[in-house]
Scaffold this active site. Structure first.
Site, PDB file in Angstrom:
ATOM      1  N   ASN A  26       7.735  11.436 -15.517  1.00 28.93           N
ATOM      2  CA  ASN A  26       7.920  12.116 -14.233  1.00 28.93           C
ATOM      3  C   ASN A  26       9.383  12.542 -14.180  1.00 28.93           C
ATOM      4  O   ASN A  26      10.265  11.746 -13.848  1.00 28.93           O
ATOM      5  CB  ASN A  26       7.579  11.150 -13.089  1.00 28.93           C
ATOM      6  N   LYS A  33      11.609   9.302 -14.677  1.00 25.29           N
ATOM      7  CA  LYS A  33      10.857   8.041 -14.608  1.00 25.29           C
ATOM      8  C   LYS A  33       9.848   8.063 -15.735  1.00 25.29           C
ATOM      9  O   LYS A  33       9.258   9.119 -16.019  1.00 25.29           O
ATOM     10  CB  LYS A  33      10.059   7.978 -13.288  1.00 25.29           C
ATOM     11  N   ARG A 107       3.911  14.596 -15.287  1.00 25.93           N
ATOM     12  CA  ARG A 107       3.593  14.947 -13.906  1.00 25.93           C
ATOM     13  C   ARG A 107       4.264  16.287 -13.597  1.00 25.93           C
ATOM     14  O   ARG A 107       5.464  16.459 -13.796  1.00 25.93           O
ATOM     15  CB  ARG A 107       4.147  13.889 -12.962  1.00 25.93           C
ATOM     16  N   HIS A 196       0.270  15.557  -4.076  1.00 24.33           N
ATOM     17  CA  HIS A 196      -0.106  14.134  -4.233  1.00 24.33           C
ATOM     18  C   HIS A 196      -1.531  13.993  -4.773  1.00 24.33           C
ATOM     19  O   HIS A 196      -2.199  12.978  -4.531  1.00 24.33           O
ATOM     20  CB  HIS A 196      -0.030  13.366  -2.890  1.00 24.33           C
ATOM     21  N   GLY A 228       7.564  11.291   0.679  1.00 30.57           N
ATOM     22  CA  GLY A 228       6.708  12.439   0.947  1.00 30.57           C
ATOM     23  C   GLY A 228       5.388  11.871   1.447  1.00 30.57           C
ATOM     24  O   GLY A 228       5.011  10.770   1.061  1.00 30.57           O
ATOM     25  N   ARG A 257      11.533  15.679   5.572  1.00 30.50           N
ATOM     26  CA  ARG A 257      10.796  16.939   5.794  1.00 30.50           C
ATOM     27  C   ARG A 257      10.001  16.844   7.085  1.00 30.50           C
ATOM     28  O   ARG A 257       9.494  15.777   7.427  1.00 30.50           O
ATOM     29  CB  ARG A 257       9.846  17.200   4.614  1.00 30.50           C
ATOM     30  N   ARG A 300      11.698   1.824   6.447  1.00 32.05           N
ATOM     31  CA  ARG A 300      12.047   0.420   6.739  1.00 32.05           C
ATOM     32  C   ARG A 300      13.252   0.321   7.664  1.00 32.05           C
ATOM     33  O   ARG A 300      13.280  -0.473   8.590  1.00 32.05           O
ATOM     34  CB  ARG A 300      12.379  -0.299   5.428  1.00 32.05           C
ATOM     35  N   GLY A 346       4.487   3.786  -0.376  1.00 35.61           N
ATOM     36  CA  GLY A 346       5.461   2.826   0.163  1.00 35.61           C
ATOM     37  C   GLY A 346       5.218   2.395   1.599  1.00 35.61           C
ATOM     38  O   GLY A 346       5.184   1.197   1.903  1.00 35.61           O
ATOM     39  N   ILE A 347       5.023   3.347   2.491  1.00 32.42           N
ATOM     40  CA  ILE A 347       4.812   3.003   3.902  1.00 32.42           C
ATOM     41  C   ILE A 347       3.375   2.542   4.124  1.00 32.42           C
ATOM     42  O   ILE A 347       3.118   1.527   4.769  1.00 32.42           O
ATOM     43  CB  ILE A 347       5.142   4.219   4.804  1.00 32.42           C
ATOM     44  N   ASN A 350       2.871  -0.950   2.873  1.00 29.54           N
ATOM     45  CA  ASN A 350       3.770  -2.027   3.310  1.00 29.54           C
ATOM     46  C   ASN A 350       4.024  -2.139   4.802  1.00 29.54           C
ATOM     47  O   ASN A 350       4.754  -3.029   5.225  1.00 29.54           O
ATOM     48  CB  ASN A 350       5.125  -1.868   2.607  1.00 29.54           C
ATOM     49  N   GLU A 399      -0.208   6.305  -9.695  1.00 33.54           N
ATOM     50  CA  GLU A 399      -0.254   7.681 -10.202  1.00 33.54           C
ATOM     51  C   GLU A 399      -0.084   7.725 -11.721  1.00 33.54           C
ATOM     52  O   GLU A 399      -0.652   8.585 -12.392  1.00 33.54           O
ATOM     53  CB  GLU A 399       0.825   8.520  -9.512  1.00 33.54           C
TER      54      GLU A 399
HETATM   55  P1  ADP Z   1       8.218   8.163  -2.843  1.00 31.39           P
HETATM   56  O1  ADP Z   1       7.550   9.252  -2.079  1.00 31.39           O
HETATM   57  O2  ADP Z   1       9.676   8.399  -3.050  1.00 31.39           O
HETATM   58  O3  ADP Z   1       7.481   7.696  -4.092  1.00 31.39           O
HETATM   59  P2  ADP Z   1       7.499   5.538  -1.804  1.00 31.39           P
HETATM   60  O4  ADP Z   1       6.038   5.634  -1.947  1.00 31.39           O
HETATM   61  O5  ADP Z   1       8.235   4.602  -2.686  1.00 31.39           O
HETATM   62  O6  ADP Z   1       8.199   6.938  -1.811  1.00 31.39           O
HETATM   63  O7  ADP Z   1       7.775   5.127  -0.266  1.00 31.39           O
HETATM   64  C1  ADP Z   1       9.066   5.014   0.221  1.00 31.39           C
HETATM   65  C2  ADP Z   1       8.989   4.679   1.680  1.00 31.39           C
HETATM   66  O8  ADP Z   1       8.299   3.433   1.840  1.00 31.39           O
HETATM   67  C3  ADP Z   1      10.360   4.513   2.331  1.00 31.39           C
HETATM   68  O9  ADP Z   1      10.404   5.181   3.572  1.00 31.39           O
HETATM   69  C4  ADP Z   1      10.443   3.014   2.522  1.00 31.39           C
HETATM   70  O10 ADP Z   1      11.258   2.656   3.604  1.00 31.39           O
HETATM   71  C5  ADP Z   1       8.993   2.664   2.792  1.00 31.39           C
HETATM   72  N1  ADP Z   1       8.770   1.234   2.592  1.00 31.39           N
HETATM   73  C6  ADP Z   1       8.887   0.528   1.456  1.00 31.39           C
HETATM   74  N2  ADP Z   1       8.682  -0.786   1.710  1.00 31.39           N
HETATM   75  C7  ADP Z   1       8.427  -0.903   3.027  1.00 31.39           C
HETATM   76  C8  ADP Z   1       8.146  -1.999   3.901  1.00 31.39           C
HETATM   77  N3  ADP Z   1       8.078  -3.246   3.461  1.00 31.39           N
HETATM   78  N4  ADP Z   1       7.934  -1.721   5.208  1.00 31.39           N
HETATM   79  C9  ADP Z   1       7.984  -0.471   5.669  1.00 31.39           C
HETATM   80  N5  ADP Z   1       8.264   0.599   4.911  1.00 31.39           N
HETATM   81  C10 ADP Z   1       8.483   0.401   3.590  1.00 31.39           C
END
Ligand code: ADP
Length: 414
Positions: A26, A33, A107, A196, A228, A257, A300, A346-347, A350, A399
């Site tokens: 990527n 990456k 990718r 995505h 994103g 964005r 976060r 990520g969001i 988590n 992915e």
């Molecule tokens: P990318 O699109 O760069 O691959 P990710 O899928 O890694 O992004 O997601 C990044 C987002 O996930 C960031 O906004 C980060 O703050 C959020 N995030 C990661 N861990 C947590 C958590 N424990 N709680 C809330 N948000 C989180």
């Protein structure tokens, strides 16, 4: 029975996946990456991240067997980055050749309308990718630089391009056509593309397995929420609509964005503020979204501020949730029948708070949240009650594995 992640899906509709590790790349404009992934099992043999390419203080991290190997040095360009990658594999393993690496999978963000599936890279494909740069000026040039260098570095390995947009090429014309002048559509390929795709494909397949139903019979809205973010309506394994459009700016609110806007905005700001197009482009790509609303693009951090009583962060959360609910409702109606909602990235993976806020407002669809499961999911987890008409899941995306599977599937079919 559905398989656990790592096993072959019982519901795959696109044919068998051959075995063998794939080097998944990527490449961005300033980062690279990589991951060596066994296509059939999803086992990751090594991962790496090379950052700050083109700057004096580059760094490279190669992780194998849970051990990080870090190098800090100037990495002037992508060719140097691939040299570092090769050195890391040679020094710390696994040896790419003796591991039996079968392909390199790249990718690529934008495949336009030209690429509806994964392709073997040759000179014609590269030429088409270069022509597509205006559609994704921030992403495709880095992807192309990665491909060009990888072709020189691994001349004996087949190399494939896996597109973020390809999964959405199944959208019907009613979903992908913008109501703009015909000349724009015909001459400049202006239409709704979506992104995505590898994540939406992977997660929707996992959802069918978790439901223990054939993929063809399952309708899912996947919410990929990272820096994103996009939502996708997947009908029987095929994308029928998605929130991102021509570019990765549309749809949901993201880190920097804005997602959906009134199309009148650029002309209005040009009139009242003398704003130029490059200024507008920069602001929409880098200065909008959570960053504009709450002063930080990282979800976060925004949540920390919200908990500390920050009004701007509270509004940012509400705007994010409102937009999500709006898109979820629209995509559910597009599907006509909804079986599952899946949160990923990520969001999505988590943030129990975000998931709860969205699902509590989705009761109309027939979703009943299981608060305990939502609070502490463990990998792939059902977060709706057994009685819930529509199931809700957390599904960690993968992915790289999807790209590895795409690469070996293409080779198996050749
Ligand atoms: P990318 O699109 O760069 O691959 P990710 O899928 O890694 O992004 O997601 C990044 C987002 O996930 C960031 O906004 C980060 O703050 C959020 N995030 C990661 N861990 C947590 C958590 N424990 N709680 C809330 N948000 C989180």
């Amino acid at each position: 029975m559905p398989t656990a992640p790592g096993g072959e899906s019982v519901t795959d509709i696109r044919g068998p996946v051959a075995d063998g590790p794939v080097l998944v790349i990527n490449a961005g404009s300033s980062s690279l990456k990589y991951q060596l992934v066994v296509a059939e099992s999803g086992q990751s043999l090594a991962t790496g991240l090379i950052e700050r390419i083109g700057l004096a203080d580059g760094s490279a991290r190669h992780t194998v067997g849970g051990q990080d190997h870090v190098v800090e040095q100037e990495i002037p360009d992508h060719a140097a980055a691939f040299e570092v990658l090769n050195e890391q594999f040679a020094e710390h393993g696994p040896d790419l050749q003796s591991a039996g690496t079968v392909a390199v999978g790249h990718r690529v963000v934008h495949g336009g309308a030209q690429f509806a599936s994964t392709v073997l890279i040759d000179d014609d494909v590269l030429a088409t990718l270069r022509r597509l740069v205006p559609l994704a000026p921030l992403h495709n040039p880095g992807n192309i630089a990665g491909i060009e260098t990888a072709l020189q570095t691994f001349p004996d390995l087949p190399q494939v391009a896996v597109f973020d947009t390809a999964f959405h090429q199944s959208m019907p014309p009613a979903a992908y056509t913008y109501a703009v002048p015909l000349a724009w559509r015909q001459t400049f390929n202006i239409r709704h593309y979506g992104f995505h795709g590898t994540s939406h494909a992977y997660v929707s397949r996992r959802v069918a397995d978790l439901l223990d139903r054939p993929l063809q019979d399952v309708n899912t809205v996947v919410l990929h929420l990272g820096n994103g973010a996009s939502a996708c309506a997947v009908e029987g394994g095929r994308s029928v609509d998605t929130s991102m459009g021509l570019s990765p700016l549309g749809g949901l609110v993201m880190g920097t964005r804005p997602g959906d806007l009134d199309p009148g905005l650029p002309a209005h700001l040009a009139r009242v503020a003398g704003m130029t197009l490059p200024e507008f482009d920069h602001a929409l790509n880098k200065e909008s979204g959570l960053k504009a609303l709450a002063g930080d693009s990282d979800f976060r951090q925004v949540m920390k501020r919200r908990h500390a009583g920050d009004d701007a962060a509270a509004l940012a959360f509400d705007v994010v949730v409102h937009r999500l609910v709006r898109h979820l409702g629209a995509l559910a109606l597009v599907l006509g029948r909804l079986d599952a909602i899946a949160f990923t990235a990520g969001i999505g993976e988590n943030s129990p708070e975000l998931r709860a806020a969205v699902l509590e407002r989705a009761g109309l669809l027939g979703v009943a949240l299981d608060p305990a499961a939502n609070e502490s999911p463990d990998g792939e987890t059902r977060i709706s009650t057994p009685e819930s008409v529509v199931a809700a899941f957390v599904v960690p995306t993968n992915e790289e594995w999807e790209i590895a599977r795409e690469a070996t599937r293409l080779l198996a079919n050749h």
